[in-house]
Design an enzyme around this catalytic site. Structure first.
Site, PDB file in Angstrom:
ATOM      1  N   CYS A 146      -3.269   8.031   3.924  1.00  0.00           N
ATOM      2  CA  CYS A 146      -2.962   7.613   2.557  1.00  0.00           C
ATOM      3  C   CYS A 146      -4.175   7.810   1.650  1.00  0.00           C
ATOM      4  CB  CYS A 146      -2.532   6.148   2.552  1.00  0.00           C
ATOM      5  SG  CYS A 146      -3.686   5.084   3.417  1.00  0.00           S
ATOM      6  N   GLU A 154       0.898  -1.163   0.000  1.00  0.00           N
ATOM      7  CA  GLU A 154       0.000   0.000   0.000  1.00  0.00           C
ATOM      8  C   GLU A 154       0.928   1.201   0.000  1.00  0.00           C
ATOM      9  OE1 GLU A 154      -3.284  -0.102   0.096  1.00  0.00           O
ATOM     10  OE2 GLU A 154      -3.438  -2.258   0.395  1.00  0.00           O
TER      11      GLU A 154
END
Ligand code: NDP
Length: 680
Positions: free
Chosen positions: A294, A255
């Site tokens: 994020c 990720e």
């Protein structure tokens, strides 16, 4: 100041101070990392031997029950975590995402495991496919625990959630975890692991913690191991191209950073409620966690004609945000998590300003409130406008991991889609529109480039969980620049950690391996009706072939009158003759009811409840004069370790039901779900 400790091979390691970790709020030193080096061969060996054997001594259901107890234990001690999390610059709302989001994810996975995984350590992923004409050779898939360890390398922004959202599915899957939190906020992860350890709930070796670097850990991994990573794209690239990871095909889930967008569709005008909802969402994403998510919105795409009006709305909201020590009354935005982050964000803003103008960013008048905050890592929210977003670069490339977003005007849906795609793959986009046709046009195109898409209108806004919140039941992770990984998404995340293997063989062999009855496998028939067997005594494959019943016209009429279902197929001879069946046929639900009448044992017994029915198909029509019978077979048993409301232990039994006619043709096929009492 405390020295943080690693938790290795069941022991806490570390007493000599190494790196100082300052509070993001006032620069005070909170803790130090430890200087002692870690023997990574010991870490890996302990996981592979002690960890694996203790995890595989349990089954999916038992591990799910442990997750639930662990979630409840952390919940009880959550205030300790809030106290320490504050030093990472978090408001209470920010910490909520990390702490409650963390144990909330454990709760969700406990429930997912209980509902969707079997007893034992073999998950059957059907359906079984008949590979031979006469059903002597079948194929299916099973999922089994990998015989290795998981290394989870986490980012600094969610030290608890980031750890637990990876741990929960890996633990359910039966893999020992070696967790390496980001150093800057490792004092929060360490506090959480201490609480987990105090609970005494985890089997030995299920979780080890590394404070500091990973040394030669990656060199020691083997083919059955698994690595997950959250952090920057550069580190992801470096780690996933580690020669040992490549040479041994060790799965690596990444990720990475992501230039997420929010798109205001062309149908929304400044007078619409959706216009305000959009501005609110952008500001929420800029300021929650001081923009260090994020999933935060970095690019704000707005139709040309509304871009200045939108800038004004966002500015007006931003001007009301008070930044400072979250312990001070009224503070809505905290600090970045470290001075390093502050430096990085300032650099990134500098680069963004080469292609954009700053329309909000109170650097001069910016005064965070609270004691000692001048030594903290605070930064004002920055709203930029890039008036020429058709060019590559700028906000399409540069991620300022803080309270920073860039407005971009667009002209027409096609251009909005092209601009969103310039992020080269993102975790999430929010599309705000009132028009379902616009959603139907844009979402499938956006989907190719995204891991998650939120469609926001006035109705959804009433309950929206927010653009930036990954949810345990929905997939988290995006293609391309976002790392190409996939986490969460309910049971999917558990499946990632299991090995999927195709199995071929006779129905009896496939049933033995999957521990599920498969049509065509040998059945067990004895004198005791299966409904009279307690959960503990009942075996998968125990079966009853019932007596027969001839269906009559009176049955159809009676059932129609009882149910009120007078559909022409059952009651209108002329109309029924014109159909593909050429005659009146019995209601499918009558066939179901008649089958139950054939197979149930009417007396009192251990079957406590019938709570549902799966995979129902009516295959061959039943007409008056046809004679049916049913075969009832115990298909699957799941022991969830539960009791009935009055305290009687019970388990879940799924029964396979096949209803056939006088030609042995399958008339109806389904699974029934029951709760069955245990003897003890
Ligand atoms: P990094 O990539 O520097 O670090 C991420 C993790 O990797 C940390 O635990 C770090 O440990 C570890 N790490 C770094 N180098 C190595 C190495 N050589 N071997 C083993 N482990 C290593 O990212 P940051 O934490 O600094 O975050 C920076 C960026 O990450 C953000 O700006 C953002 O773009 C992105 N990010 C993405 C997220 C997502 O979910 N997609 C979430 C959070 C951040 P250590 O701290 O000890 O260096």
């Amino acid at each position: 100041m405390p020295v943080l400790q690693s938790y290795i091979a069941g022991q806490w390691l570390g007493s000599t101070a190494a790196k100082a970790l300052p509070s993001a709020i006032n620069g005070d030193i909170i803790a130090h990392t430890h200087d002692e080096s870690i023997d990574f061969s010991q870490v890996v060996d302990y996981g592979r031997h002690q960890g694996l054997s203790s995890l595989l001594a349990l089954d999916f259901q038992q591990r799910a029950a442990i997750l639930k107890a662990l979630a409840a234990y952390i919940q009880e001690r959550k205030e300790e975590l809030y106290e320490i999390s504050h030093h990472t610059g978090c408001t209470r709302a920010d910490s909520w995402i990390d702490i409650e989001g963390g144990f909330g994810t454990l709760f969700t996975y406990a429930s997912t495991g209980r509902k969707e995984l079997p007893s034992g350590n073999v998950a059957h992923e059907g359906p079984v496919t008949q590979l031979g004409k006469n059903n002597h050779f079948n194929g299916t898939h099973i999922l089994v625990p990998r015989r290795g360890v998981c290394v989870h390398i986490n980012a600094f922004n969610f030290p608890i959630w980031g750890m637990l959202e990876k741990f929960a599915p890996a633990f359910l899957a039966g893999m020992p975890c070696i967790v390496k939190p980001a150093t800057a906020t490792s004092y929060v992860a360490e506090a959480a692991v201490r609480i987990i350890n105090d609970s005494g709930l985890l089997p030995d070796g299920a979780l080890q913690l590394i404070i500091g670097g990973t040394g030669d850990l990656l060199d020691r991994l083997e083919e059955q191991d698994f690595v997950t990573f959250t952090g920057s794209a550069n580190t992801a690239l470096k780690l996933k191209s580690h020669p040992n990871i490549l040479a041994r095909s060790i799965p690596f889930n990444a990720e990475a950073d992501s230039l997420n967008s929010a798109i205001l569709a062309p149908d929304v005008t400044p007078d619409d409620e959706e216009f305000a909802i959009f501005a609110k969402e952008v500001v929420k994403e800029m300021t929650a966690k001081a923009g260090q998510k994020c999933t935060a919105i970095r690019r704000v795409l707005v139709p040309d004609e509304h871009v200045d009006a939108m800038a004004d709305r966002i500015k007006e909201r931003l001007s009301r945000i008070v930044a400072g020590d979250p312990k001070e009354e009224g503070v809505r935005m905290g600090a970045l998590s470290s001075d390093d982050q502050l430096r990085d964000v300032r650099d990134a803003i500098g680069q963004l300003l080469e292609t954009s103008e700053c329309v909000f960013g109170r650097s001069e008048g910016f005064k965070p409130v609270g004691k000692g905050v001048e030594n903290g890592a605070f930064i004002a929210p920055h709203l930029l406008i890039n008036r020429n977003p058709r060019q590559d670069g700028g906000a399409h490339d540069i991620e300022a991991f803080g309270p920073v977003a860039t407005l971009m005007p667009y002209n027409g849906i096609e251009e909005a889609l092209r601009l969103a795609a310039k992020g080269k793959g993102s975790l999430v986009t929010t599309l705000t529109t009132k028009n379902p046709a616009i959603a139907a046009e844009m979402i499938p195109v956006l989907a190719a480039q995204h891991g998650r898409l939120q469609i926001l209108d006035a109705e959804a806004a009433k309950e929206s969980t927010g653009h930036g919140s990954p949810l345990p039941m929905l997939k988290h992770g995006g293609p391309g620049r976002a790392g190409g990984g996939e986490e969460l998404g309910g049971i999917r995340a558990v499946h990632h950690y299991l090995q999927r293997t195709a199995i071929q063989g006779s129905p009896t062999m496939v049933a033995a391996v999957t521990r599920e009855y498969v049509r065509g496998a040998k059945v067990i028939e004895n004198d005791v009706h299966p409904f009279r067997r307690h959960f503990d005594d009942l075996q998968v494959g125990e079966s009853l072939l019932t007596h027969r019943r001839t269906v009559t016209e009176a049955d159809i009429v009676n059932f129609g009158c009882l149910s009120g279902d007078h559909f022409y197929m059952h009651f209108d001879d002329i109309a029924a003759r014109k159909t593909q069946f050429g005659q009146r046929i019995a209601h499918g639900y009558f066939v179901l009811s008649a089958a139950a009448g054939l197979f149930v044992y009417p007396g009192e017994g251990p079957v406590l409840a019938n709570y549902g029915l799966d995979t129902l198909r009516f295959i061959t029509p039943v007409a008056p004069g046809d004679t049916i019978r049913a075969r009832l077979t115990c298909k699957r048993k799941i022991d969830q370790g539960r009791a009935s409301p009055d305290g009687h232990p019970q388990g879940v039994v799924m029964w396979d039901v096949a209803v056939t006619n006088q030609e042995d043709e399958l008339v109806a096929s389904y699974d029934i779900l029951t709760l069955v009492a245990k003897q003890k």
